[in-house]
Write an enzyme that holds these catalytic residues in place. Structure first.
Site, short mmCIF file in Angstrom:
data_model
loop_
_atom_site.label_atom_id
_atom_site.label_comp_id
_atom_site.label_asym_id
_atom_site.label_seq_id
_atom_site.Cartn_x
_atom_site.Cartn_y
_atom_site.Cartn_z
N CYS A 12 45.60 8.47 -15.19
CA CYS A 12 46.20 9.71 -14.72
C CYS A 12 45.17 10.41 -13.84
CB CYS A 12 46.59 10.60 -15.91
SG CYS A 12 45.15 11.06 -16.88
N HIS A 42 38.92 5.05 -23.05
CA HIS A 42 38.98 4.02 -24.09
C HIS A 42 39.23 2.67 -23.47
CE1 HIS A 42 38.48 6.63 -27.45
NE2 HIS A 42 39.30 7.48 -26.88
N HIS A 127 41.80 14.99 -32.63
CA HIS A 127 41.59 14.64 -31.23
C HIS A 127 40.51 15.53 -30.60
CE1 HIS A 127 42.34 13.69 -27.05
NE2 HIS A 127 43.09 12.68 -27.46
N GLU A 129 40.14 16.56 -27.66
CA GLU A 129 40.64 17.63 -26.79
C GLU A 129 40.94 18.89 -27.60
OE1 GLU A 129 44.18 16.82 -24.28
OE2 GLU A 129 44.67 18.93 -24.61
N THR A 167 47.47 18.57 -24.41
CA THR A 167 48.16 18.13 -23.18
C THR A 167 49.06 16.91 -23.39
OG1 THR A 167 46.22 16.84 -22.57
CG2 THR A 167 46.45 19.00 -21.54
N CYS A 195 50.89 18.19 -20.47
CA CYS A 195 50.78 17.61 -19.13
C CYS A 195 51.83 16.51 -19.02
CB CYS A 195 49.40 17.02 -18.96
SG CYS A 195 49.27 15.89 -17.58
N SER A 224 46.30 3.76 -27.87
CA SER A 224 47.58 4.11 -28.50
C SER A 224 48.65 4.39 -27.45
CB SER A 224 47.41 5.28 -29.46
OG SER A 224 47.01 6.39 -28.75
N ASN A 225 48.25 4.92 -26.29
CA ASN A 225 49.30 5.17 -25.30
C ASN A 225 49.83 3.86 -24.70
OD1 ASN A 225 48.50 4.99 -22.22
ND2 ASN A 225 46.67 5.65 -23.32
N SER A 267 44.29 4.14 -19.64
CA SER A 267 42.87 3.81 -19.49
C SER A 267 42.67 2.43 -18.86
CB SER A 267 42.19 3.89 -20.86
OG SER A 267 42.98 3.26 -21.83
FE1 F3S Z 1 45.43 13.18 -17.68
FE2 F3S Z 1 44.59 15.62 -17.42
FE3 F3S Z 1 47.10 15.15 -17.94
S1 F3S Z 1 43.48 13.96 -18.34
S2 F3S Z 1 47.09 13.29 -19.15
S3 F3S Z 1 46.04 14.62 -16.08
S4 F3S Z 1 45.84 16.70 -18.84
#
Ligand code: F3S
Length: 284
Positions: A12, A42, A127, A129, A167, A195, A224-225, A267
């Site tokens: 992202c 990761h 997490h 974050e 996010t 996000c 995990s994603n 990632s």
């Molecule tokens: Fe990536 Fe930033 Fe969204 S790290 S998932 S663009 S909050």
């Protein structure tokens, strides 16, 4: 064979920015040691490559305490305020690659808590974050991870509350939680700070998977994603394959497929996606 590669496959915006920051630092910092505070992403391949270029990962605050000099890069997840203060005290150079969307939450939490509001973070307590966001509040913080936590939540009736979200939290679950909290008659303001990069990646993957004979999902096996992405694709396309690199792709698998879709977890670096894509186009 027709190959459809998802536009949202891989990094992202925030992760790409953080990874680029590390490589830029490697180029520009010759005389100082470079550290990242936590692994930048990761993905073992990327971390190994960075290590080869002299970048060391600090895995805890204690490890940071032992660093005497150098450059410390903050990853996209962000960190609590006290880490910036520590870096300053220790005279370390801080390079901040916190994703701007995460930074925005830090600023909200700081401002709202300075005005006396109590903060609720909807997210996963473990997490990094979330601990980063928590570390910008001046008032008590409650982390709400699920509807049960939301139901249990109570505080003094005259306290004003500000709700933010991690996010990457699931939007539907966030809505459910907010609905429960809103019914509690507190003076509550809600800021949806989710996000949409993850949702966009998942939606695109599902729509490609629906339209192809076989689907390839690329990502680290611990991500995990990527696992989630695989589940979404597998439910739309029976022939879905989870690979980490090109080496995992079995040439027999795509045998009769006329159309192949490709997506990748957050990632997965671009060069791996390109390698898979080129190989599928040429060899199948
Ligand atoms: Fe990536 Fe930033 Fe969204 S790290 S998932 S663009 S909050």
């Amino acid at each position: 064979m027709e190959v459809k590669v998802a536009k949202t496959a891989g990094f992202c915006f925030g992760v790409k920015r953080a990874v680029d920051t590390v490589y830029k630092q490697v180029e520009n910092t010759k005389e100082k040691k470079i550290y990242t505070y936590g692994p930048i992403i990761h993905n073992e391949e990327v971390i190994k490559d960075m290590r080869k270029r002299g970048v060391e990962v600090l895995r805890s605050e204690e490890e940071l305490d032992r660093v005497e000099e150098g450059v410390v890069i903050i990853r996209s997840h962000g960190v609590p305020k006290r880490i910036y203060e520590k870096l300053k005290q220790k005279n370390l150079v801080c390079v901040d690659a916190t994703c701007p969307f995460v930074k925005k939450i830090h600023n909200i939490v700081k401002k709202e808590s300075e005005e006396g509001k109590q903060i609720i973070i909807v997210g996963n307590e473990e997490h990094p974050e979330v601990s980063g966001i928590k570390g910008w509040a001046e008032t008590p913080v409650t982390i709400v991870q699920n509807v049960e936590d939301a139901r249990r939540f109570e505080t003094d009736s005259d306290v004003k509350i500000c709700v933010v979200s991690q996010t990457t939290f699931n939007y539907k679950k966030f809505e459910e939680i907010v609905e429960i909290l809103s019914k509690k008659r507190y003076d509550i303001s809600v800021l949806n700070t989710i996000c949409n990069a993850t949702t966009e990646r998942q939606t695109e993957a599902a729509s490609i998977a629906k339209s192809v004979d076989a689907m390839i999902v690329i990502g680290d096996k611990h991500s995990s994603n990527t696992q989630k992405l695989f589940e979404i694709c597998a439910s739309a396309c029976e022939d879905t394959y989870y690979i980490q690199t090109l080496d995992d792709l079995d040439s027999n698998q795509l045998g009769s497929a006329k159309t192949v879709g490709i997506t990748a977890g957050a990632s997965t670096p671009n060069n791996i996606i390109e390698e898979v894509q080129n190989n599928v186009r040429i060899n199948f």
